[in-house]
Motif scaffolding. Structure first.
Motif, mmCIF file in Angstrom:
data_model
loop_
_atom_site.group_PDB
_atom_site.id
_atom_site.type_symbol
_atom_site.label_atom_id
_atom_site.label_comp_id
_atom_site.label_asym_id
_atom_site.label_seq_id
_atom_site.Cartn_x
_atom_site.Cartn_y
_atom_site.Cartn_z
ATOM 1 N N ALA A 108 0.815 -1.227 -0.044
ATOM 2 C CA ALA A 108 0.005 -0.001 -0.110
ATOM 3 C C ALA A 108 0.856 1.200 -0.103
ATOM 4 O O ALA A 108 0.384 2.350 -0.354
ATOM 5 C CB ALA A 108 -0.958 0.002 1.108
ATOM 6 N N SER A 109 2.009 1.256 0.222
ATOM 7 C CA SER A 109 2.834 2.371 0.122
ATOM 8 C C SER A 109 3.838 2.576 -1.147
ATOM 9 O O SER A 109 4.505 3.575 -1.104
ATOM 10 C CB SER A 109 3.802 2.470 1.499
ATOM 11 N N GLY A 110 3.610 1.875 -1.977
ATOM 12 C CA GLY A 110 4.478 1.860 -3.185
ATOM 13 C C GLY A 110 3.936 2.975 -4.209
ATOM 14 O O GLY A 110 2.673 3.497 -4.095
ATOM 15 N N GLN A 111 4.512 2.497 -5.271
ATOM 16 C CA GLN A 111 4.259 3.842 -6.372
ATOM 17 C C GLN A 111 2.809 3.556 -6.787
ATOM 18 O O GLN A 111 2.123 4.526 -7.306
ATOM 19 C CB GLN A 111 5.065 3.541 -7.499
ATOM 20 N N ILE A 112 2.279 2.340 -7.188
ATOM 21 C CA ILE A 112 0.934 2.127 -7.429
ATOM 22 C C ILE A 112 -0.112 1.798 -6.316
ATOM 23 O O ILE A 112 -1.189 2.334 -6.206
ATOM 24 C CB ILE A 112 0.943 0.838 -8.282
ATOM 25 N N GLY A 113 0.367 1.146 -5.297
ATOM 26 C CA GLY A 113 -0.396 0.907 -4.002
ATOM 27 C C GLY A 113 -0.670 2.216 -3.395
ATOM 28 O O GLY A 113 -1.880 1.993 -3.192
ATOM 29 N N ARG A 114 -0.118 3.247 -3.313
ATOM 30 C CA ARG A 114 -0.479 4.454 -2.536
ATOM 31 C C ARG A 114 -1.627 4.950 -3.130
ATOM 32 O O ARG A 114 -2.609 5.508 -2.646
ATOM 33 C CB ARG A 114 0.609 5.302 -2.429
ATOM 34 N N PRO A 115 -1.521 5.382 -4.506
ATOM 35 C CA PRO A 115 -2.634 5.852 -5.337
ATOM 36 C C PRO A 115 -4.112 5.132 -5.082
ATOM 37 O O PRO A 115 -5.196 5.339 -5.306
ATOM 38 C CB PRO A 115 -2.367 5.879 -6.802
ATOM 39 N N VAL A 116 -3.893 3.577 -5.181
ATOM 40 C CA VAL A 116 -5.111 2.598 -4.951
ATOM 41 C C VAL A 116 -5.429 2.837 -3.631
ATOM 42 O O VAL A 116 -6.681 2.992 -3.505
ATOM 43 C CB VAL A 116 -4.443 1.208 -5.241
ATOM 44 N N LEU A 117 -4.726 2.913 -2.491
ATOM 45 C CA LEU A 117 -5.144 3.127 -1.332
ATOM 46 C C LEU A 117 -6.011 4.547 -1.051
ATOM 47 O O LEU A 117 -6.960 4.586 -0.582
ATOM 48 C CB LEU A 117 -3.686 3.334 -0.439
#
Length: 207
Positions: free
Chosen positions: A8-17
């Motif tokens: 959830a803190s990654g380049q894609i994970g954070r926008p998804v979060l």
């Protein structure tokens, strides 16, 4: 929905979060380093190394989303982590697993994948090959999975909500570019979560 989001803190994970929370979903963010996320977000520390631990985390959830990114020097941790996710989802009966995928296995031109097209950077071949293995594991499983391949270029940008979706072929614009912002990728992923259209299949996105 109650969604468990790995990476959830990654380049894609954070926008998804951010997209999930903006639409009112309850999200449990699972990351290697919880300190990377604000304290008001429900957080769990995990690295996808144990199917038992994954099962304990996801029990009772409505869906699992994996934006897990493996170490650059050991990309085959990705298919192994995917196998553990499959095991845990099967064991717990969670209705849905959506995996942030790769684009290497998409068709660049008829009969030619992105990976074999000559347009894929050599230094990114290992992660692309690991993503192919992860997709193969999902296709061989009996769970309800969705694999979401990005285009060749995905970077932080603007949330436009305007994009095209496809199946197994790379999406390019009129200039021949294959790209999308991480924010619009997140929009499409959460759309798929809310209105399933690609269960037990792969889909992709592009402008």
């Amino acid at each position: 929905m109650h969604v468990i989001l790995y990476g959830a803190s990654g380049q894609i994970g954070r926008p998804v979060l951010d997209e999930l929370r903006s639409r009112g979903h309850q999200v449990t963010a699972v990351v290697r380093n919880p300190d990377k996320l604000p304290e008001n977000i429900e957080r769990v520390r995990d690295d996808l190394s144990s199917a038992d631990r994954i099962a304990a985390t996801i029990t009772g959830a409505d869906a699992v989303v994996s934006a897990y990114a493996p170490p650059r020097d050991d990309t085959d941790q990705l298919p192994r982590a995917t196998e553990r996710l499959i095991t845990a989802v099967r064991r717990t009966g969670v209705p849905r697993l959506i995996v942030v995928g790769g684009c290497g296995s998409l068709e660049f031109s008829p009969g030619v994948t992105v990976l074999d097209s000559g347009h894929w950077p050599q230094e990114l071949v290992p992660i692309a090959e690991s993503h192919v293995k992860a997709l193969d594991a999902l296709r061989a499983s009996d769970i309800n999975w969705t694999y979401f391949s990005p285009p060749m270029e995905i970077e932080p940008g603007v949330r436009t909500g305007v994009f095209r979706l496809g199946g197994d072929s790379l999406i390019k614009d009129v200039q021949g570019n294959s790209r999308v912002s991480t924010q619009d990728y997140a929009v499409a992923l959460v759309d798929e979560l809310e209105r399933p259209a690609h269960e037990r299949s792969r889909f992709t996105i592009g402008y």
